[in-house]
Motif scaffolding. Structure first.
Motif, PDB file in Angstrom:
ATOM      1  N   ASP A 295       0.575  -0.832  -0.051  1.00  0.00           N
ATOM      2  CA  ASP A 295       0.105   0.101  -0.069  1.00  0.00           C
ATOM      3  C   ASP A 295       0.874   1.232  -0.092  1.00  0.00           C
ATOM      4  OD1 ASP A 295      -2.552   0.664  -0.029  1.00  0.00           O
ATOM      5  OD2 ASP A 295      -2.355   1.729   2.126  1.00  0.00           O
ATOM      6  N   ALA A 296       1.781   1.072   0.995  1.00  0.00           N
ATOM      7  CA  ALA A 296       2.696   2.696   0.678  1.00  0.00           C
ATOM      8  C   ALA A 296       3.515   2.600  -0.226  1.00  0.00           C
ATOM      9  CB  ALA A 296       3.463   1.850   2.253  1.00  0.00           C
ATOM     10  N   GLN A 297       4.582   1.191  -1.114  1.00  0.00           N
ATOM     11  CA  GLN A 297       4.645   1.321  -2.566  1.00  0.00           C
ATOM     12  C   GLN A 297       3.681   2.442  -3.346  1.00  0.00           C
ATOM     13  OE1 GLN A 297       4.945  -3.107  -2.443  1.00  0.00           O
ATOM     14  NE2 GLN A 297       6.979  -2.341  -3.516  1.00  0.00           N
ATOM     15  N   LYS A 298       2.352   1.881  -3.588  1.00  0.00           N
ATOM     16  CA  LYS A 298       1.695   2.542  -4.461  1.00  0.00           C
ATOM     17  C   LYS A 298       1.150   3.747  -4.209  1.00  0.00           C
ATOM     18  CE  LYS A 298      -2.928   2.264  -6.453  1.00  0.00           C
ATOM     19  NZ  LYS A 298      -4.022   2.467  -5.623  1.00  0.00           N
ATOM     20  N   LYS A 299       1.821   3.960  -2.578  1.00  0.00           N
ATOM     21  CA  LYS A 299       1.088   6.486  -2.342  1.00  0.00           C
ATOM     22  C   LYS A 299       2.249   6.591  -2.727  1.00  0.00           C
ATOM     23  CE  LYS A 299      -2.399   5.359   1.388  1.00  0.00           C
ATOM     24  NZ  LYS A 299      -1.609   5.478   3.059  1.00  0.00           N
ATOM     25  N   PHE A 300       3.881   6.150  -2.806  1.00  0.00           N
ATOM     26  CA  PHE A 300       4.967   6.912  -2.736  1.00  0.00           C
ATOM     27  C   PHE A 300       4.975   6.921  -4.295  1.00  0.00           C
ATOM     28  CE2 PHE A 300       9.164   7.420  -4.061  1.00  0.00           C
ATOM     29  CZ  PHE A 300       9.529   7.938  -2.817  1.00  0.00           C
ATOM     30  N   ALA A 301       5.037   6.150  -5.267  1.00  0.00           N
ATOM     31  CA  ALA A 301       4.609   6.533  -6.338  1.00  0.00           C
ATOM     32  C   ALA A 301       3.904   6.880  -6.832  1.00  0.00           C
ATOM     33  CB  ALA A 301       4.074   4.643  -6.917  1.00  0.00           C
ATOM     34  N   GLU A 302       2.184   7.228  -6.187  1.00  0.00           N
ATOM     35  CA  GLU A 302       1.491   8.158  -6.370  1.00  0.00           C
ATOM     36  C   GLU A 302       1.924   9.757  -6.943  1.00  0.00           C
ATOM     37  OE1 GLU A 302      -2.403   6.754  -4.570  1.00  0.00           O
ATOM     38  OE2 GLU A 302      -2.292   5.867  -6.384  1.00  0.00           O
ATOM     39  N   PHE A 303       2.934   9.952  -5.190  1.00  0.00           N
ATOM     40  CA  PHE A 303       3.361  11.286  -4.618  1.00  0.00           C
ATOM     41  C   PHE A 303       4.422  11.284  -5.518  1.00  0.00           C
ATOM     42  CE2 PHE A 303       6.043  13.532  -2.431  1.00  0.00           C
ATOM     43  CZ  PHE A 303       5.125  14.959  -1.592  1.00  0.00           C
ATOM     44  N   ALA A 304       5.284  11.023  -5.936  1.00  0.00           N
ATOM     45  CA  ALA A 304       6.769  10.880  -6.705  1.00  0.00           C
ATOM     46  C   ALA A 304       5.815  11.744  -8.393  1.00  0.00           C
ATOM     47  CB  ALA A 304       7.127   9.609  -6.993  1.00  0.00           C
ATOM     48  N   ILE A 305       4.833  11.324  -8.235  1.00  0.00           N
ATOM     49  CA  ILE A 305       4.343  11.859 -10.045  1.00  0.00           C
ATOM     50  C   ILE A 305       3.378  12.668  -9.648  1.00  0.00           C
ATOM     51  CG2 ILE A 305       4.628   9.323 -10.845  1.00  0.00           C
ATOM     52  CD1 ILE A 305       1.421   9.237 -11.161  1.00  0.00           C
ATOM     53  N   SER A 306       3.194  13.080  -8.576  1.00  0.00           N
ATOM     54  CA  SER A 306       2.118  14.058  -8.580  1.00  0.00           C
ATOM     55  C   SER A 306       3.083  15.831  -8.324  1.00  0.00           C
ATOM     56  CB  SER A 306       1.358  14.175  -7.251  1.00  0.00           C
ATOM     57  OG  SER A 306       2.516  14.776  -5.894  1.00  0.00           O
ATOM     58  N   PRO A 307       1.737  16.792  -8.792  1.00  0.00           N
ATOM     59  CA  PRO A 307       3.103  18.099  -9.394  1.00  0.00           C
ATOM     60  C   PRO A 307       3.956  17.955  -8.067  1.00  0.00           C
ATOM     61  CG  PRO A 307       0.613  18.287  -9.779  1.00  0.00           C
ATOM     62  CD  PRO A 307       0.401  16.504  -9.270  1.00  0.00           C
ATOM     63  N   GLU A 308       3.498  17.988  -6.780  1.00  0.00           N
ATOM     64  CA  GLU A 308       4.239  17.618  -5.697  1.00  0.00           C
ATOM     65  C   GLU A 308       5.518  17.676  -5.842  1.00  0.00           C
ATOM     66  OE1 GLU A 308       2.439  17.943  -1.810  1.00  0.00           O
ATOM     67  OE2 GLU A 308       4.692  18.487  -1.111  1.00  0.00           O
ATOM     68  N   GLY A 309       5.294  16.226  -5.984  1.00  0.00           N
ATOM     69  CA  GLY A 309       6.220  15.502  -6.356  1.00  0.00           C
ATOM     70  C   GLY A 309       7.597  15.216  -7.136  1.00  0.00           C
ATOM     71  N   GLN A 310       7.274  15.453  -8.032  1.00  0.00           N
ATOM     72  CA  GLN A 310       7.702  15.847  -9.589  1.00  0.00           C
ATOM     73  C   GLN A 310       8.769  17.607  -9.040  1.00  0.00           C
ATOM     74  OE1 GLN A 310       6.789  14.406 -13.403  1.00  0.00           O
ATOM     75  NE2 GLN A 310       7.254  13.030 -11.354  1.00  0.00           N
ATOM     76  N   LYS A 311       7.821  18.302  -8.479  1.00  0.00           N
ATOM     77  CA  LYS A 311       8.674  19.858  -8.292  1.00  0.00           C
ATOM     78  C   LYS A 311       9.556  19.932  -7.189  1.00  0.00           C
ATOM     79  CE  LYS A 311       4.069  22.887  -9.312  1.00  0.00           C
ATOM     80  NZ  LYS A 311       3.559  23.577  -8.809  1.00  0.00           N
ATOM     81  N   ILE A 312       9.586  19.217  -6.285  1.00  0.00           N
ATOM     82  CA  ILE A 312      10.033  18.611  -5.241  1.00  0.00           C
ATOM     83  C   ILE A 312      11.908  18.087  -5.916  1.00  0.00           C
ATOM     84  CG2 ILE A 312      11.249  17.404  -3.424  1.00  0.00           C
ATOM     85  CD1 ILE A 312       8.687  17.920  -2.380  1.00  0.00           C
ATOM     86  N   GLY A 313      11.485  16.927  -7.113  1.00  0.00           N
ATOM     87  CA  GLY A 313      12.860  16.067  -8.249  1.00  0.00           C
ATOM     88  C   GLY A 313      12.849  17.631  -8.941  1.00  0.00           C
ATOM     89  N   MET A 314      12.874  18.501  -9.140  1.00  0.00           N
ATOM     90  CA  MET A 314      12.587  19.122  -9.919  1.00  0.00           C
ATOM     91  C   MET A 314      14.345  19.598  -9.652  1.00  0.00           C
ATOM     92  SD  MET A 314       9.368  20.514 -12.579  1.00  0.00           S
ATOM     93  CE  MET A 314      10.683  21.042 -12.989  1.00  0.00           C
ATOM     94  N   ASN A 315      14.229  20.620  -8.760  1.00  0.00           N
ATOM     95  CA  ASN A 315      14.892  21.367  -7.493  1.00  0.00           C
ATOM     96  C   ASN A 315      15.143  22.491  -8.478  1.00  0.00           C
ATOM     97  OD1 ASN A 315      16.397  21.219  -5.621  1.00  0.00           O
ATOM     98  ND2 ASN A 315      18.356  20.125  -6.388  1.00  0.00           N
ATOM     99  N   LYS A 316      13.922  22.859  -8.992  1.00  0.00           N
ATOM    100  CA  LYS A 316      14.092  24.431  -9.723  1.00  0.00           C
ATOM    101  C   LYS A 316      15.664  24.732 -10.605  1.00  0.00           C
ATOM    102  CE  LYS A 316      11.692  27.278  -6.451  1.00  0.00           C
ATOM    103  NZ  LYS A 316      10.474  26.710  -6.886  1.00  0.00           N
ATOM    104  N   ASP A 317      16.274  25.788 -10.324  1.00  0.00           N
ATOM    105  CA  ASP A 317      17.685  25.507 -11.188  1.00  0.00           C
ATOM    106  C   ASP A 317      18.908  24.679 -10.418  1.00  0.00           C
ATOM    107  OD1 ASP A 317      16.337  26.390 -14.065  1.00  0.00           O
ATOM    108  OD2 ASP A 317      16.533  28.823 -12.872  1.00  0.00           O
ATOM    109  N   ALA A 318      18.526  24.186  -9.271  1.00  0.00           N
ATOM    110  CA  ALA A 318      20.307  23.970  -8.517  1.00  0.00           C
ATOM    111  C   ALA A 318      20.363  22.506  -9.259  1.00  0.00           C
ATOM    112  CB  ALA A 318      19.860  24.006  -7.235  1.00  0.00           C
ATOM    113  N   ASN A 319      21.248  22.436  -8.251  1.00  0.00           N
ATOM    114  CA  ASN A 319      22.450  20.628  -9.228  1.00  0.00           C
ATOM    115  C   ASN A 319      21.631  20.071  -8.220  1.00  0.00           C
ATOM    116  OD1 ASN A 319      24.041  19.062 -10.192  1.00  0.00           O
ATOM    117  ND2 ASN A 319      25.461  19.742  -8.439  1.00  0.00           N
ATOM    118  N   GLY A 320      21.560  19.030  -9.041  1.00  0.00           N
ATOM    119  CA  GLY A 320      20.764  18.050  -8.642  1.00  0.00           C
ATOM    120  C   GLY A 320      19.282  17.739  -8.384  1.00  0.00           C
ATOM    121  N   ALA A 321      18.670  17.410  -9.461  1.00  0.00           N
ATOM    122  CA  ALA A 321      17.672  17.740 -10.047  1.00  0.00           C
ATOM    123  C   ALA A 321      17.273  16.003 -10.218  1.00  0.00           C
ATOM    124  CB  ALA A 321      17.627  18.086 -11.423  1.00  0.00           C
ATOM    125  N   ILE A 322      16.669  15.273  -9.422  1.00  0.00           N
ATOM    126  CA  ILE A 322      16.485  13.713  -9.886  1.00  0.00           C
ATOM    127  C   ILE A 322      15.068  13.809 -11.085  1.00  0.00           C
ATOM    128  CG2 ILE A 322      17.039  12.793  -8.285  1.00  0.00           C
ATOM    129  CD1 ILE A 322      14.448  12.174  -6.186  1.00  0.00           C
TER     130      ILE A 322
END
Lengths: 404, 309
Positions: A295-322
């Motif tokens: 259940d938690a696995q699915k929740k994490f996947a959903e969070f990672a693809i959500s706009p919020e998760g994507q924005k955190i992963g993009m890390n704006k212009d800084a180094n370390g964008a996943i």
């Protein structure tokens, strides 16, 4: 819940992953542990698999999907039941598709390839951004011959290339040019079957073009044929070469280390016989088999693809964008990142080509890397002959994977 | 070999004295001391070896469960065209490194042999490459091998008028470049063993030879070298094993390239196992390598015995 990501420990990217996991914990209450590993990532997964103790989530290259499916490491993902799954780009979903047509991951990050070029050098030698392969070759010659760093020594090269065979780099590097010329490694023959196509004239032309750079004009950085990406990044940073065909993940790093006004990003020119195209790649969130926390696995996947998760992963212009390019179509990249150079990668993504969903892409990439590396290292080698032989090898590989 | 230790005559015991446990105490204590090491060996060496042997008969799928394929993996690896080339490269590299290190090691040992005070410093400095991690050494050499005009080694050979070399970047020179680095690293080790061997040479022989008016060369040829014979055998055996299992230097410097010109057995096995994920075939390769090492060691031992008798 344990999350593994293929990034160097303590790197900026690893920190971004930690940030993503913490935000997920805050939103869901699920405790997480992030493990960042870079070297021998698949080997370590193999060890965990042998102990039947895989991590719950793995964030890794899209090209590893077939490999992991064939090992039985992944759980299928129900696209319809994944919250937010309908917001993701169709191309990205393709990279999460197994050879049986099922989805085996949640797409997380996408990338296309482009040329990171020393703008100051290009202006010094007085040339325009290349529009064709011929222009590109001329620019490389100018970078090699005309002392663009102005130190009075002939110590610069046009291209910097990771042309070694580790992880199949030679093939990885050549892919963008092969696709930019309308060529391919294998093509679909329908019903989950494939046929090798590396000896088709467009593919041969692309590899030949590169062999000419290595052998005739000698515009590739010395030693490229035994370098991996780690070394090649340094070659570019040290100012030993001026054109690097690479993904957007190093952009922030180069902007910082070389200087923002010295770096420009240009699209890969389309080849004389086809295109446009570049290699499409990215990372998926893989839900690993044998997990106690489905259940938690699915929740994490959903969070990672959500706009919020994507924005955190993009890390704006800084180094370390996943998240290199967001896969969620509702995320506006230009609102997140001010640097317009990212947009070149985003535009190129429109014609990015992913590795097809064969059962296992890893041996195909490795075998083609060995051959392509060989024709670049041996200037007397005939590209057509070598690619004919490679075609036979890939046909055999497809047969052994029961995909031809 | 015959044992020089004759068994100690058994003492006659008067019945009733000295309980049975006394007889066992000696060996028991010995085994107890050995036990930790043996357990570690068992767990980290012998069990994995047998697992490797077992896995070489399967199509290994770590999570799904393995699939029996018999000797198919052996067939795959032995018929692989790269396998033959890898064996050849391993042998060339092993031979070159062995001979190079032994010759240079002997020369160095002869040069810095002796009781002089300052020599400890020279010896320590010379020995440093051996104690440095291979990965670090290889990384430094990779930088020195930079194939452009401004590469360190190219600058050095430029002083004596030699043109810049491609070193690792050309398939004609990659294996030789790796060999050069391996010799640099292996020489001090051999030198130390030779130094130890030289200590054991009977000094009176030299004095006698000097009295007879023998030249330095004759003394070396007729006294030193024969006295060092056991040392040579040790070094040959060690070097043969070391040479065949060479991995880190090749992996870091070239990863077997360019064009497979420096692919050795270990990098091929690594590639098969961890880059193509064919663990069964890789295990079969490992077993073949083990057998090759075994055969080589036995050959060296047989030759040694023949020489000794």
């Amino acid at each position: 819940m344990e999350i593994w990501i293929r990034q160097a420990p303590d790197s900026d990217s690893a920190k971004t992953a930690k940030k993503l996991a913490d935000a997920f914990t805050k939103a869901s209450g699920v405790q997480t542990k992030v493990v960042a590993l870079f070297d021998d990532f698949e080997t370590k997964l193999n060890q965990q698999a042998a102990q039947k103790d895989l991590p719950d989530i793995v964030i890794n290259d899209t090209a590893q999907l077939g490999n992991m499916v064939s090992q039985g490491w992944l759980q299928p993902v129900d696209k319809a039941a994944l919250k937010g799954g309908d917001q993701l780009a169709e191309t990205a979903w393709k990279a999460a598709t197994g050879s049986d047509g099922k989805f085996y991951a949640a797409p997380f990050s996408a990338q296309s390839f482009a040329l990171i070029v020393r703008k100051d050098w290009r202006e010094k030698v007085g040339m325009e951004p290349p529009q064709t392969w011929e222009d590109l070759a001329k620019l490389a010659v100018a970078f090699t011959e005309k002392d663009p760093d102005g130190n009075g020594q002939k110590d610069t090269a046009g291209f910097t290339a990771p042309a070694g065979t580790k992880r199949g780099y030679a093939s990885w590097y050549a892919s963008s040019l092969i696709y930019a010329n309308g060529g391919d490694f294998i093509k679909s023959a329908g019903a989950g079957k494939y046929a090798a196509t590396v000896n088709d004239p467009k593919t041969v032309e692309a590899v030949q073009y590169l062999q000419d750079q290595f052998c005739k004009t000698k515009t590739v950085n010395p030693g490229a044929v035994s370098n991996d990406t780690t070394v090649t990044h340094e070659v570019f940073e040290k100012g030993q070469g001026g054109i690097y065909l690479v993904g957007p993940y190093v952009l922030a790093r180069f902007v910082k280390s070389v200087g923002t006004d010295k770096i420009e990003v240009l699209p890969v020119p389309k080849g004389p016989s086809g295109g446009p195209g570049t290699l499409g790649e990215g990372e998926n969130v893989y839900l690993m088999a044998g997990s106690q926390n489905q259940d938690a696995q699915k929740k994490f996947a959903e969070f990672a693809i959500s706009p919020e998760g994507q924005k955190i992963g993009m890390n704006k212009d800084a180094n370390g964008a996943i998240v290199r390019l967001p896969v969620n179509t509702t995320v506006d990249m230009s609102a997140e990142r001010q640097d317009p150079r990212w947009k070149v990668f985003q535009d190129s993504y429109a014609h990015a080509v992913y590795a097809p969903p064969v059962p296992n892409w890893a041996p195909i990439r490795q075998t083609s890397a060995d051959t392509i590396n060989a024709v670049w290292a041996d200037c007397t080698a005939d590209v057509k002959t070598a690619m004919d032989e490679l075609n036979t090898k890939l046909t055999q590989e497809l047969q052994s994977q029961k995909a031809s | 070999m015959t044992s020089t230790l004759a068994p100690a005559p058994r003492r006659t015991r008067s019945p009733g004295h000295a309980p049975k446990s006394v007889r066992w105490r000696g060996p028991l204590i010995a085994w107890l001391f050995l036990a930790p090491a043996l357990l570690l060996f068992l767990y980290f060496k012998f069990i994995p070896m047998f697992v490797g042997l077992w896995k070489s008969l399967f199509k290994v799928q770590t999570f799904l469960g393995d699939e029996w394929v018999g000797f198919q993996n052996y067939e795959t690896i032995i018929t692989d065209s790269e396998f033959g080339a890898a064996i050849w490269h391993s042998v060339v590299l092993a031979l070159g490194t062995t001979i190079g290190s032994i010759v240079l090691g002997l020369v160095l040992a002869l040069l810095i042999e002796g009781p002089a005070r300052y020599l400890w410093f020279v010896r320590t400095a010379a020995f440093l490459p051996v104690v440095t991690t291979m990965a670090a050494v290889a990384e430094v050499w990779r930088i020195m091998f930079h194939p452009a005009d401004n590469g360190l080694l190219n600058i050095v050979i430029g002083w004596v008028g030699v043109d810049p070399q491609p070193w690792l970047a050309s398939e004609d020179t990659s294996l030789w470049s790796i060999m050069l680095m391996s010799i640099w690293r292996g020489t001090p080790y051999d030198m130390m063993i030779f130094l130890a061997g030289l200590v054991g040479v009977d000094r009176t022989l030299y004095e006698a030879a000097a009295v007879d008016g023998a030249s330095t060369w004759r003394r070396l040829r007729h006294i030193t070298l024969p006295a060092l014979r056991p040392v040579f055998w040790i070094l040959f055996t060690l070097a043969a094993i070391r040479g065949l299992r060479v991995f880190v230097e090749v992996y870091v410097l070239t990863n077997g390239g360019p064009n497979g010109s420096s692919e050795v057995l270990m990098t091929l096995i690594y590639k098969l196992g961890f880059q193509k994920n064919e663990l069964g075939v890789a295990s079969a390769g490992g077993i073949v390598l083990f057998l090759a090492t075994l055969v080589l060691t036995v050959i060296v031992q047989v030759l040694r015995k023949r020489q000794a008798t």
